[in-house]
Structures are given as C-alpha cells and as structure tokens.
Design a protein around this motif. Structure first.
Motif, PDB file in Angstrom:
ATOM      1  N   GLY A 210     -37.066  74.998  10.516  1.00 23.79           N
ATOM      2  CA  GLY A 210     -36.195  75.905   9.805  1.00 23.79           C
ATOM      3  C   GLY A 210     -34.798  75.861  10.382  1.00 23.79           C
ATOM      4  N   GLU A 211     -34.009  76.870  10.060  1.00 25.27           N
ATOM      5  CA  GLU A 211     -32.629  76.884  10.536  1.00 25.27           C
ATOM      6  C   GLU A 211     -32.546  77.013  12.053  1.00 25.27           C
ATOM      7  OE1 GLU A 211     -30.318  79.807   8.543  1.00 25.27           O
ATOM      8  OE2 GLU A 211     -30.585  78.925   6.547  1.00 25.27           O
ATOM      9  N   ASP A 212     -33.384  77.862  12.628  1.00 24.51           N
ATOM     10  CA  ASP A 212     -33.306  78.065  14.083  1.00 24.51           C
ATOM     11  C   ASP A 212     -34.671  78.117  14.757  1.00 24.51           C
ATOM     12  OD1 ASP A 212     -34.147  80.417  12.996  1.00 24.51           O
ATOM     13  OD2 ASP A 212     -32.509  81.651  13.787  1.00 24.51           O
ATOM     14  N   SER A 213     -35.738  77.728  14.056  1.00 29.37           N
ATOM     15  CA  SER A 213     -37.071  77.761  14.658  1.00 29.37           C
ATOM     16  C   SER A 213     -38.005  76.852  13.871  1.00 29.37           C
ATOM     17  CB  SER A 213     -37.625  79.194  14.667  1.00 29.37           C
ATOM     18  OG  SER A 213     -37.794  79.665  13.342  1.00 29.37           O
ATOM     19  N   TYR A 214     -39.213  76.679  14.403  1.00 28.14           N
ATOM     20  CA  TYR A 214     -40.239  75.874  13.757  1.00 28.14           C
ATOM     21  C   TYR A 214     -41.393  76.769  13.304  1.00 28.14           C
ATOM     22  CZ  TYR A 214     -38.113  71.588  15.602  1.00 28.14           C
ATOM     23  OH  TYR A 214     -37.259  70.549  15.885  1.00 28.14           O
ATOM     24  N   THR A 215     -41.985  76.403  12.181  1.00 31.47           N
ATOM     25  CA  THR A 215     -43.235  77.016  11.739  1.00 31.47           C
ATOM     26  C   THR A 215     -44.333  75.981  11.926  1.00 31.47           C
ATOM     27  OG1 THR A 215     -42.116  78.382  10.087  1.00 31.47           O
ATOM     28  CG2 THR A 215     -44.483  78.055   9.814  1.00 31.47           C
TER      29      THR A 215
ATOM     30  N   ILE B  56     -51.026  68.604  14.542  1.00 32.77           N
ATOM     31  CA  ILE B  56     -50.695  69.700  13.645  1.00 32.77           C
ATOM     32  C   ILE B  56     -49.363  69.350  12.985  1.00 32.77           C
ATOM     33  CG2 ILE B  56     -51.995  71.422  14.953  1.00 32.77           C
ATOM     34  CD1 ILE B  56     -49.324  72.349  16.172  1.00 32.77           C
ATOM     35  N   VAL B  57     -48.789  70.278  12.246  1.00 31.46           N
ATOM     36  CA  VAL B  57     -47.544  70.029  11.523  1.00 31.46           C
ATOM     37  C   VAL B  57     -46.515  71.076  11.939  1.00 31.46           C
ATOM     38  CG1 VAL B  57     -46.453  69.842   9.260  1.00 31.46           C
ATOM     39  CG2 VAL B  57     -48.812  69.064   9.580  1.00 31.46           C
ATOM     40  N   ALA B  58     -45.286  70.635  12.149  1.00 36.90           N
ATOM     41  CA  ALA B  58     -44.167  71.537  12.409  1.00 36.90           C
ATOM     42  C   ALA B  58     -43.169  71.420  11.272  1.00 36.90           C
ATOM     43  CB  ALA B  58     -43.496  71.207  13.736  1.00 36.90           C
TER      44      ALA B  58
ATOM     45  N   SER C 280     -35.497  61.691  17.295  1.00 38.46           N
ATOM     46  CA  SER C 280     -35.407  62.658  18.403  1.00 38.46           C
ATOM     47  C   SER C 280     -36.757  63.323  18.648  1.00 38.46           C
ATOM     48  CB  SER C 280     -34.340  63.720  18.100  1.00 38.46           C
ATOM     49  OG  SER C 280     -34.615  64.347  16.852  1.00 38.46           O
ATOM     50  N   PRO C 281     -37.734  62.582  19.209  1.00 37.53           N
ATOM     51  CA  PRO C 281     -39.007  63.216  19.572  1.00 37.53           C
ATOM     52  C   PRO C 281     -38.764  64.268  20.646  1.00 37.53           C
ATOM     53  CG  PRO C 281     -38.845  61.053  20.579  1.00 37.53           C
ATOM     54  CD  PRO C 281     -37.671  61.181  19.656  1.00 37.53           C
ATOM     55  N   THR C 282     -39.540  65.326  20.599  1.00 35.53           N
ATOM     56  CA  THR C 282     -39.276  66.406  21.554  1.00 35.53           C
ATOM     57  C   THR C 282     -40.539  67.215  21.801  1.00 35.53           C
ATOM     58  OG1 THR C 282     -37.840  68.310  22.006  1.00 35.53           O
ATOM     59  CG2 THR C 282     -38.606  68.065  19.756  1.00 35.53           C
ATOM     60  N   TRP C 283     -40.587  67.848  22.971  1.00 33.54           N
ATOM     61  CA  TRP C 283     -41.675  68.764  23.304  1.00 33.54           C
ATOM     62  C   TRP C 283     -41.296  70.157  22.832  1.00 33.54           C
ATOM     63  CZ3 TRP C 283     -46.480  67.901  25.357  1.00 33.54           C
ATOM     64  CH2 TRP C 283     -46.739  66.597  25.774  1.00 33.54           C
ATOM     65  N   LEU C 284     -42.246  70.836  22.199  1.00 34.83           N
ATOM     66  CA  LEU C 284     -42.024  72.167  21.658  1.00 34.83           C
ATOM     67  C   LEU C 284     -43.019  73.157  22.253  1.00 34.83           C
ATOM     68  CD1 LEU C 284     -41.660  71.292  17.860  1.00 34.83           C
ATOM     69  CD2 LEU C 284     -39.808  71.692  19.493  1.00 34.83           C
TER      70      LEU C 284
ATOM     71  N   TYR D 181     -42.878  67.549  10.250  1.00 30.39           N
ATOM     72  CA  TYR D 181     -43.116  66.504  11.247  1.00 30.39           C
ATOM     73  C   TYR D 181     -44.538  66.645  11.794  1.00 30.39           C
ATOM     74  CZ  TYR D 181     -37.982  66.406  11.464  1.00 30.39           C
ATOM     75  OH  TYR D 181     -36.654  66.338  11.156  1.00 30.39           O
ATOM     76  N   PRO D 182     -45.188  65.521  12.133  1.00 28.53           N
ATOM     77  CA  PRO D 182     -46.448  65.617  12.877  1.00 28.53           C
ATOM     78  C   PRO D 182     -46.177  65.999  14.331  1.00 28.53           C
ATOM     79  CG  PRO D 182     -45.859  63.314  12.523  1.00 28.53           C
ATOM     80  CD  PRO D 182     -44.835  64.131  11.802  1.00 28.53           C
ATOM     81  N   VAL D 183     -47.063  66.805  14.890  1.00 27.41           N
ATOM     82  CA  VAL D 183     -46.959  67.243  16.286  1.00 27.41           C
ATOM     83  C   VAL D 183     -48.298  66.970  16.963  1.00 27.41           C
ATOM     84  CG1 VAL D 183     -46.636  69.209  17.841  1.00 27.41           C
ATOM     85  CG2 VAL D 183     -45.251  69.026  15.762  1.00 27.41           C
TER      86      VAL D 183
END
Length: 684
Positions: free
Chosen positions: A408-413, A403-405, A443-447, A377-379
């Motif tokens: 994963g199963e339980d987190s973002y890289t 940037i790009v996110a 579902s846009p979201t803040w990370l 996803y683009p961030v």
C-alpha cells in the motif's frame, strides 16, 4: 540429511536404620552419580551401565543419549563421507518408538547410505547379552520423487537396554551434513568433526545458545592429497540438557544447539578461480523469479487472467479488487495440508483441480492479483514449526511456505488463502514467525510480519442452580479475530453442538437450541448460543453445597509447567478472554463463603486479569477478564508469567460455599468492586 523424527522382626532399630542408610547410599550411588561424558567405544558396554534406571538430574528423561559422534571428510572420490556412531540407553517403553527406531532421510540423487550396523545390549542371567540387527530388518522406501527413507528398529528392546548404531552417508560435495548436539532427551557426550578442504568455502550456521564444552579449529591436509590444505573443526558438548516442546513455543529446533553448513563458493586449486555458489539476496530473487517452479508461473496463464479480470469487473479500487480475488481463491481452491514454497505444476492445473499446496494456492492468489493491477509480491516464510530464519545468509532451505504481500502507500497487507475461515489480512498462526522475505528482482527485502489481531473470546452464562447441583441456563459465546477463525474451523470440522459440548464445557452437558450467528461473515464476530443443563456441577456435603463459578471455558491447569525456561514464551498473538456469570441460587440456600475479588498485573502494560464477584438478592454475578497485550516474554520474565497464570488458574478453581438457610449464619453484606474495564489493571 539425518532426521530423528531425533514391621520387621528380629532386628534392633539401630540395625534397621543402618540397613536403610546403606540401601539409600546404594541407590544414590547407582542412580544419582553423574555419567562421565566420553565417546563410547563401539561394542563395549559395562554391566554397571545397564543397571542404571534413571538420569541423575532429569527425572523426566525416558532415554539418555550416552554418546553421539560424527565425522565428515571429503574422500578421493570427490564426495563427502559422513560417519556416525550413536549410543542410547532406553529408560522406559515410551522411548522405544522415538529412539529404538531410526530413520535416515536422504536425497537419493545425491546421497546414499552404507554399512549400517546396530546392536542392543541387555542383562540376562546377570551378564551383558548382545543382539545384532539383521540386514533383513533394514528397510528402504521412497517418500516422494528424489527423497528416500532408510529405517531400522533395534532388536530385543526393553527398559534399561542400551542400543548403539553406526552408518555412513556418501554425498555430493555440495551437501555437508548438519549436526545436533542436543535433543528432547539429555545428551551426555556429543562431538562433531569436520575436515573441509581449502577449495570448498562454507558458511557455518548455528542455532541454540548452550555453550560448547570444546571448540577447536586447526590447519591440516585434505584426505584427497597431502598437497591440499584443509581446516579441521571439532565441536563438543558435555551433559547437554534436553530441550522439549513446551506451551507457547515455536519449535524446539530453534533452541537446540546445532550447526549447519551452506556451500558459499568453490575455488579451483590450480587456477584459484572462484565460483560463487551463495551470492546475494538479489541474485537469489532473480534466480527464483526466473524458474518455472516459482516466479515464471506468475502471469503466464490465460485462464487465470480471464477469471481474475471477470472477478473484479466493476471494482474501482485496488482494495476492492484485492478483496474480490482473495475471496475467489479462498472459495475455489482448498488446501491439501501440504506446506510448500515452490510449485510442482502449473497454476492453470491448480485452478482446474480446485485443490493444492500452500504454495500453489498463494502463488495463484499472487498471480491473479498482479493480473488486475494489484501491487502483489510473493513472500517466503518459515512457519513456527519449521524454525527461525536468518537474513544473514541467502539460501532457500530455511523457508517452507510462501504468502503474499500487497504493497500500500505506507504499509503491506499480508495474505494467505489456505483457509476459508480467515478474513482478508489475517495470516494463520503458523505464519506468525516474526518476518518474511519479499521476493522481487529489483528490491528484495525482509519484512516484519506482526499479528493483525488478538484472540478475543467472550463467554456469558445466565443460569440457575438446583438443590441437586444441576446448573441450567443459557450460554452465549462471542469470538473475534483469531478466536473466531478457530471456532469457524472447528464448527466446519464437526458441528456447533460438538464444539460447545467438547471444547467449551469440561464435563458432560446436555445442550438444546444451539444457534450460530455470522458463521460465514468473516469480518464479524461469530456468536454461538445454546441452552444447557449441567448435572452435578455443584457438590453437596451435608448442609453445604460447593459450586465453582467458572462453568465453561475454564482453564484447569497452568500451561507453563516447567519450573524454569531458557527460551522465550511466544504467544503468537495478543489474548483477551472475558467470562461473565449470572447465577440464581436455589431456594433455601445462602452464601456462606465467597472468593475474594482478585487483581493481578504483569509489569508495564503487558497483561492483567481481574475478577469481580458479588452476591445480591439470592444470585451471584461474576466477571473474570484476562488480557495479554504482549506476545513475547523473555526468560527473565518467565517466573513472573508462570505465577501470573497460576493465579489465574486458581480463580477458576475456587468454589462458592453455600449453606442451607435454616442453619446458616446471618448473610454477610454484599461485596463488589469496580468493573475491571474502569480500572487501570483491566484497561484495554
């Protein structure tokens, strides 16, 4: 929008003392008295004001913003009128470029500048002399399509001069001008008045924490008609201190008191029908993903798709495909240095050219990852130099990069491919600004975006000291994570020899046999080894010789120079620096005096440093390690952190005192201490 890139003879002792006292009182009365915070009267400058030579409470000030007054209101032509009057005293020549020159940046399609006037006041023959700005000295230039700069330089500048200028900007109703009440120099008086008609609804966005001296809001009528209601806002600040760039700071704009406006809605005065301009983050995501300058470029191009699929052939896992695509974009497209979050051309064109903006590179990366079934996803982010973001208001002006996110199963890289020197998952330090907004129509979201490593640097020196003060030997530099990326970048810009010569040593050094290991292996530490000779490192005085044991990578001054700070210290990422020395002493010399072992720690586990030094059998060994685990320190912790750095800098400056053996006292017993890695202060 405006940017300011903002031995006496013949006198008795009692008479001399009286004269000195009178002179001191005179200096105090003209230089130390506070300046009255009032709005300047255009064209009226008093002689006593031009005699001022310093700010009464800021000795570092190169200029004083005496008065800055702005007013915005909607005219009958249905456009905003923004009028500004500003008066500044220039205390030194260093202020000529920053305050004697002014630029007004406008969006040429929606804004225009009118009625620029400017004057300079100086003292000539004991009187106030005024110089006017000539219209021929006002320049207009196109920065890029849709963006123009109007600039002018005040005439006859000199230290002590007072300048003033005024102008008007007419703009589309959507663009209500922002206002800054502080800057990099102290501001005596600042006021902004805004009259907003009731059919325009704005969100008022604030930055900084300094209190307003006055804040008022009242109901009135619009300039358009006495039948249209309006709200008039007035904000004032008096004697606002300067906010200057300091070490470990994002940007002064994060802490300068300012207000900005975002149009939320337009209400029809006759029908009361409401047109929403600022809706929700989800609506904004839908708009962005539907525009060719952003989301519609993803997945549109056959050449991009074909190259992506060919690159990951034989790669079974999403992680392998992510690594392969990341390396491809790193190597195929170089960054041109421009920070953007939208596109100005197609991704096919970016791929063909081999060069692009940060948005072009990272949107290409995102598109290629999506083509090979990687959940990317683009961030949108705001870099540290661009300022903080606000999740409360869905508008894009607060972002300047993408940037790009990868989920994963339980987190973002998080990925950024603008540099060939960073491994997968390591963002540039400019992107470490706390958070980012993932753009997704569902579902846009803040990370939260944390650092993924620390700046780890290990310096090892094995050398010998000659009687003439020369230190020669071998230096080994091992750098990991953020420190490794920085070293790889510097080596590519220059060479390994120049990096060691200019960045590692602080005085003239002779190098030979410089070697680099793991220069391109981004997941491994980069190692540099070099033979060196450092003449006159030790200083001789009679029978004594003084040698500083920190020979390379020395911290020579405290990075926290301000005596106090009202905003956080932000290190970007943790830091871990280790310096190890083994130094053979010259024949005929013994240790006369040696620095003591030192330990210091910050509260909790935030950080610590340890120095262990000992002498044995004619050689000195020392290990100095500083670890900072926390990356953000609040203003209440500033004194503690500043003292910590001061102690650490002192350990770099303390010398070892040697004495010729023929006249030396009996040598003291060897001194040592526990290895810092085994102590609670140095545990990592």
């Amino acid at each position: 929008m405006f940017f300011e890139h903002f031995p006496d003879r013949g006198f008795a002792p009692s008479l001399i003392a009286s004269a000195l006292l009178a002179a001191w009182i005179g200096v105090f009365s003209t230089q130390a008295q506070p300046i009255e915070p009032v709005a300047a009267e255009w064209g009226e400058v008093a002689l006593k004001d031009l005699q001022r030579t310093a700010h009464p409470s800021d000795s570092n000030a190169t200029a004083i913003i005496l008065s800055d007054v702005g007013e915005s209101s909607l005219r009958r032509t249905n456009e905003w009128s923004y009028e500004r009057e500003r008066r500044v005293q220039l205390l030194s020549e260093s202020a000529f470029d920053t305050h004697g020159k002014h630029s007004i940046i406008i969006r040429s399609e929606f804004e225009r500048v009118k009625d620029i006037e400017a004057r300079t006041y100086v003292i000539e023959n004991g009187e106030v002399k005024r110089y006017e700005l000539d219209d021929d000295d006002i320049f207009e230039e196109e920065i890029r399509k849709g963006l123009e700069r109007v600039s002018f330089t005040l005439p006859n500048l000199e230290p002590g001069a007072i300048i003033e200028f005024k102008y008007e900007i007419r703009s589309d109703p959507a663009f209500l001008q922002a206002w800054r009440f502080q800057g990099t120099e102290p501001t005596v008086f600042s006021r902004y008045t805004v009259k907003i008609p009731e059919f325009l609804k704005y969100a008022v966005l604030g930055r900084g924490s300094a209190p307003f001296s006055k804040q008022d809001r009242k109901k009135t009528y619009s300039n358009l008609s006495n039948q249209i209601g309006a709200t008039e806002y007035v904000w004032e600040m008096h004697n606002a201190p300067a906010i200057r760039a300091e070490a470990y700071m994002t940007t002064p704009d994060d802490y300068i008191r300012s207000i900005d406006f975002q149009l939320k809605a337009i209400v029809n005065p006759r029908t009361s029908e409401r047109q929403e301009i600022m809706t929700s983050w989800k609506d904004l995501a839908v708009d962005l993903m539907g525009t060719f300058r952003f989301g519609r470029e993803l997945g549109r191009h056959h050449e991009v798709r074909d190259l992506a699929e060919a690159t990951v052939e034989g790669q079974d896992t999403a992680e392998e495909r992510m690594q392969a695509i990341y390396q491809l974009v790193q190597q195929r497209v170089s960054w041109n240095g421009n920070q953007r979050f939208t596109l100005s051309r197609s991704l096919d064109e970016v791929l063909k050219s081999g060069r692009g903006t940060s948005a072009e590179i990272n949107m290409l990366l995102c598109s290629m990852l999506q083509e090979v079934d990687v959940n990317a996803y683009p961030v949108l982010i705001s870099t540290r130099g661009h300022g903080m973001m606000s999740p409360s208001y869905p508008f894009t002006r607060q972002f300047n990069e993408v940037i790009v996110a990868v989920k994963g199963e339980d987190s973002y890289t998080f990925l950024d491919a603008t540099s060939p020197h960073r491994p997968l998952g390591m963002l540039p330090s400019r992107a470490l600004n706390g958070q980012g907004w993932l753009v997704d129509t569902k579902s846009p979201t803040w990370l939260r975006i944390p650092p993924t490593g620390a700046a780890v640097q290990n310096t090892l020196i094995r050398g010998s000291l000659s009687p003439d003060g020369t230190v020669s030997g071998l230096i080994n530099l091992t750098n990991e994570s953020y420190a490794a990326a920085a070293y790889r970048s510097r080596i590519d810009e220059t060479s390994a020899e120049e990096v060691v010569q200019n960045d590692v040593f602080t005085s003239e050094v002779q190098l030979s046999s410089t070697r680099v290991k793991n220069r391109s292996a981004l997941n491994a530490p980069i190692e540099i080894q070099s033979s060196f000779s450092l003449p006159s490192h030790a200083q001789a005085s009679g029978d004594f010789m003084y040698v500083k044991p920190v020979i390379a990578n020395a911290m020579l001054e405290n990075p926290l120079k301000a005596p106090e700070r009202s905003f956080p210290v932000d290190l970007s990422y943790p830091q871990d620096y280790t310096y190890t020395l083994s130094l053979q002493l010259p024949d005929g010399y013994v240790v006369e005096e040696m620095p003591e072992n030192r330990r210091a720690r910050l509260d909790g586990q935030a950080g610590a440093f340890v120095r262990v030094i000992q002498e044995s059998a004619g050689s000195i060994t020392m290990r100095l390690q500083m670890v900072l685990r926390e990356t953000t320190f609040q203003p209440d912790d500033y004194d503690m952190l500043r003292d910590f750095f001061a102690e650490y800098v002192a350990t770099h400056a303390e010398p070892i005192v040697l004495k010729k053996a023929a006249t030396a006292e009996p040598a003291a017993p060897s001194r040592s201490a526990d290895d810092p890695a085994d102590s609670s202060d140095g545990d990592r």
